[in-house]
Design a protein around this motif. Structure first.
Motif, PDB file in Angstrom:
ATOM      1  N   SER A  57       0.848  -1.202   0.000  1.00  0.00           N
ATOM      2  CA  SER A  57       0.000   0.000   0.000  1.00  0.00           C
ATOM      3  C   SER A  57       0.874   1.239   0.000  1.00  0.00           C
ATOM      4  O   SER A  57       2.075   1.174   0.293  1.00  0.00           O
ATOM      5  N   THR A  59       0.260   3.555   2.121  1.00  0.00           N
ATOM      6  CA  THR A  59       0.419   3.759   3.559  1.00  0.00           C
ATOM      7  C   THR A  59       1.711   3.093   4.033  1.00  0.00           C
ATOM      8  O   THR A  59       2.520   3.705   4.743  1.00  0.00           O
ATOM      9  N   THR A  87      -1.878   9.740   5.301  1.00  0.00           N
ATOM     10  CA  THR A  87      -0.722  10.635   5.317  1.00  0.00           C
ATOM     11  C   THR A  87      -0.307  11.001   6.742  1.00  0.00           C
ATOM     12  O   THR A  87       0.890  11.099   7.034  1.00  0.00           O
ATOM     13  N   VAL A 130       1.191  16.514  -0.471  1.00  0.00           N
ATOM     14  CA  VAL A 130       0.271  15.643  -1.214  1.00  0.00           C
ATOM     15  C   VAL A 130      -0.064  16.335  -2.529  1.00  0.00           C
ATOM     16  O   VAL A 130      -0.406  17.520  -2.527  1.00  0.00           O
ATOM     17  N   SER A 178       0.201   4.897  -4.789  1.00  0.00           N
ATOM     18  CA  SER A 178      -0.829   3.945  -4.369  1.00  0.00           C
ATOM     19  C   SER A 178      -1.428   3.238  -5.576  1.00  0.00           C
ATOM     20  O   SER A 178      -1.714   3.870  -6.600  1.00  0.00           O
ATOM     21  N   PHE A 179      -1.647   1.940  -5.425  1.00  0.00           N
ATOM     22  CA  PHE A 179      -2.342   1.167  -6.463  1.00  0.00           C
ATOM     23  C   PHE A 179      -3.656   0.611  -5.929  1.00  0.00           C
ATOM     24  O   PHE A 179      -4.137  -0.443  -6.357  1.00  0.00           O
ATOM     25  N   TYR A 180      -4.217   1.316  -4.970  1.00  0.00           N
ATOM     26  CA  TYR A 180      -5.540   0.989  -4.427  1.00  0.00           C
ATOM     27  C   TYR A 180      -6.547   0.925  -5.586  1.00  0.00           C
ATOM     28  O   TYR A 180      -6.353   1.553  -6.625  1.00  0.00           O
ATOM     29  N   LYS A 183      -7.436   3.991  -7.712  1.00  0.00           N
ATOM     30  CA  LYS A 183      -6.384   4.902  -8.160  1.00  0.00           C
ATOM     31  C   LYS A 183      -6.094   4.735  -9.660  1.00  0.00           C
ATOM     32  O   LYS A 183      -6.636   3.840 -10.304  1.00  0.00           O
ATOM     33  N   GLY A 190      -1.941  -2.055  -3.176  1.00  0.00           N
ATOM     34  CA  GLY A 190      -0.550  -2.038  -3.625  1.00  0.00           C
ATOM     35  C   GLY A 190       0.015  -0.642  -3.545  1.00  0.00           C
ATOM     36  O   GLY A 190      -0.723   0.338  -3.419  1.00  0.00           O
TER      37      GLY A 190
HETATM   38  C1  PLP Z   1      -5.405   6.507  -1.360  1.00  0.00           C
HETATM   39  C2  PLP Z   1      -4.521   7.463  -0.617  1.00  0.00           C
HETATM   40  C3  PLP Z   1      -3.513   7.030   0.251  1.00  0.00           C
HETATM   41  C4  PLP Z   1      -3.391   5.605   0.715  1.00  0.00           C
HETATM   42  O1  PLP Z   1      -3.147   4.689  -0.261  1.00  0.00           O
HETATM   43  P1  PLP Z   1      -3.194   3.120   0.100  1.00  0.00           P
HETATM   44  O2  PLP Z   1      -2.498   2.486  -1.049  1.00  0.00           O
HETATM   45  O3  PLP Z   1      -4.648   2.756   0.186  1.00  0.00           O
HETATM   46  O4  PLP Z   1      -2.480   2.932   1.377  1.00  0.00           O
HETATM   47  C5  PLP Z   1      -2.638   7.953   0.763  1.00  0.00           C
HETATM   48  N1  PLP Z   1      -2.764   9.257   0.498  1.00  0.00           N
HETATM   49  C6  PLP Z   1      -3.748   9.731  -0.295  1.00  0.00           C
HETATM   50  C7  PLP Z   1      -3.823  11.193  -0.565  1.00  0.00           C
HETATM   51  C8  PLP Z   1      -4.664   8.843  -0.856  1.00  0.00           C
HETATM   52  O5  PLP Z   1      -5.676   9.305  -1.614  1.00  0.00           O
END
Ligand code: PLP
Length: 385
Positions: A57, A59, A87, A130, A178-180, A183, A190
């Motif tokens: 992730s 994170t 964050t 960010v 992030s590969f949530y 995204k 990921g």
């Molecule tokens: C989605 C997101 C994260 C976390 O991403 P994960 O891969 O789900 O841990 C972190 N920061 C921002 C700004 C996000 O939108």
């Protein structure tokens, strides 16, 4: 009106991803292995970084970056309240404290004048900007303010983002992606850390897999050995080959997916530009916005019921919408821990109350885009009549 609900976000996957994953399953090697190494190499090349370390992730990526920098309990890490929970929570994992700085009213990104002001007064162990929605923070200007203070970019929205002609991913000590599932490159779960320093890359890699010395994953291969050394109490943050196979296919079509989102953004801009009650997302003329989100802002004074009524009416019309983000200083944990009031970061709080994100993803058909435009215009018109 649409008959079927249009989801707010959907991954752009098809049979190519299905076969790539099936191939990994048939191979018998499910966890981190050759596929993940190939994914890392391709990703590093794309963003122009020396190293890329795949993790499960963004994170995890940010946690490992803070750990590699050596952020200690009681330290302060400068970041924005206008972000997702991840964050700031990683700062707390280290026992450190988030030092929030308000955002720019146009971009939702850190206000660099306020960052400069804060850095004159406070000792800061790291800075975590960010790139909201995929519009880059001016990282070069931030480096000038930061001097020796390390920067970890939260680039969860910033693939593929360019600051002028510079690709986000090689401009700071660490960049975290992030590969949530929602995204711009999706593997379900990921993430990726990119960096240019060998020692930083080594530390992240070791800590991502139990603190076991180099190439722990090879111990089950023909060239591997059963012997290993634990050099630190690491984490379990490695990415599986199943996810990496998906990621490889997604990486190949990243540009095509981005072009489609940029096309949709352009159509939205044209359709909404004439309505004085709607504010379009800001972007720098020389930057490449990744268009992870299309963050619309409504006029709470002129529109009956404001943002909340607008979001509700969109949902009633079968269009999925979302709000990004509820500022962290208003969330119970941070509010109670640090005694924040909503007005402590007035720009973040004010802009949050007028923000609504509408669907923007490459799987959307032209008809889907038409439906969103029609709904936005009709809901807006109805709220001022
Ligand atoms: C989605 C997101 C994260 C976390 O991403 P994960 O891969 O789900 O841990 C972190 N920061 C921002 C700004 C996000 O939108």
């Amino acid at each position: 009106m649409r008959e079927r609900f249009l989801p707010f976000a959907l991954p752009d996957t098809d049979e190519a991803e299905v076969s790539a994953v099936a191939e990994v399953i048939r191979s018998g090697w499910l966890t981190t292995g050759a596929k993940t190494r190939a994914f890392e190499a391709a990703f590093a090349k794309l963003v122009g970084a020396k190293h890329a370390i795949a993790v499960n992730s963004c994170t995890a990526a940010m946690h490992l970056a803070l750990e590699a920098i050596g952020v200690k309990a009681g330290d302060k890490v400068l970041t924005t309240p206008y972000t997702f929970a991840a964050t700031a929570e990683v700062i707390r994992y280290m026992g450190a404290h988030p030092l929030f700085v308000d955002v720019d009213p146009e971009t939702f990104n850190l206000d660099l004048a306020k960052v400069a002001d804060t850095l004159r007064r406070e000792k800061v162990a790291a800075i975590m900007p960010v790139h909201m929605a995929g519009e880059p923070v001016d990282i070069n200007a931030l480096h000038e303010l930061a001097g020796d203070i390390p920067i970890i970019e939260d680039a969860a929205h910033a693939l593929p983002t360019r600051l002028g002609d510079q690709m986000i991913g090689n401009l700071s000590r660490f960049t975290c992606f992030s590969f949530y599932a929602t995204k711009t490159l999706a593997t379900g779960e990921g993430g990726m850390i990119t960096c240019n320093n060998d020692a930083d890359a080594d530390r992240c890699r070791i800590m991502s897999l139990h603190g076991i010395s180099r190439d722990a994953w090879k111990r089950y291969t023909a060239e591997g050995s059963w012997a290993y050394e634990v050099v630190a109490p690491g984490f379990k943050y490695n990415l599986t080959d199943v996810a990496s196979a998906l990621g490889m296919v997604q990486l190949e079509k990243l540009d095509v997916m981005w072009r489609r989102r940029a096309e949709i953004a352009k159509r939205y801009d044209t359709a909404f530009g004439a309505r004085p009650e709607l504010q379009l997302p800001a972007r720098g003329a020389n930057n490449q916005h990744a268009w992870h989100l299309y963050m619309l802002r409504v006029d709470n004074e002129r529109m009956r019921g404001g943002r909340d009524a607008f979001a509700e009416a969109m949902k009633k019309r079968n269009i999925g919408v979302s709000v990004h983000f509820i500022p962290l200083h208003t969330q119970p944990y941070y509010r109670d821990m640090y005694g924040y009031k909503p007005e402590d970061f007035p720009v973040a709080y004010r802009e949050f109350r007028r923000e609504v994100s509408i669907p923007i993803y490459s799987k959307m058909t032209d008809r889907d885009v038409d439906d969103v435009i029609e709904a936005v215009l009709e809901v807006t018109a109805a709220s001022v009549s």
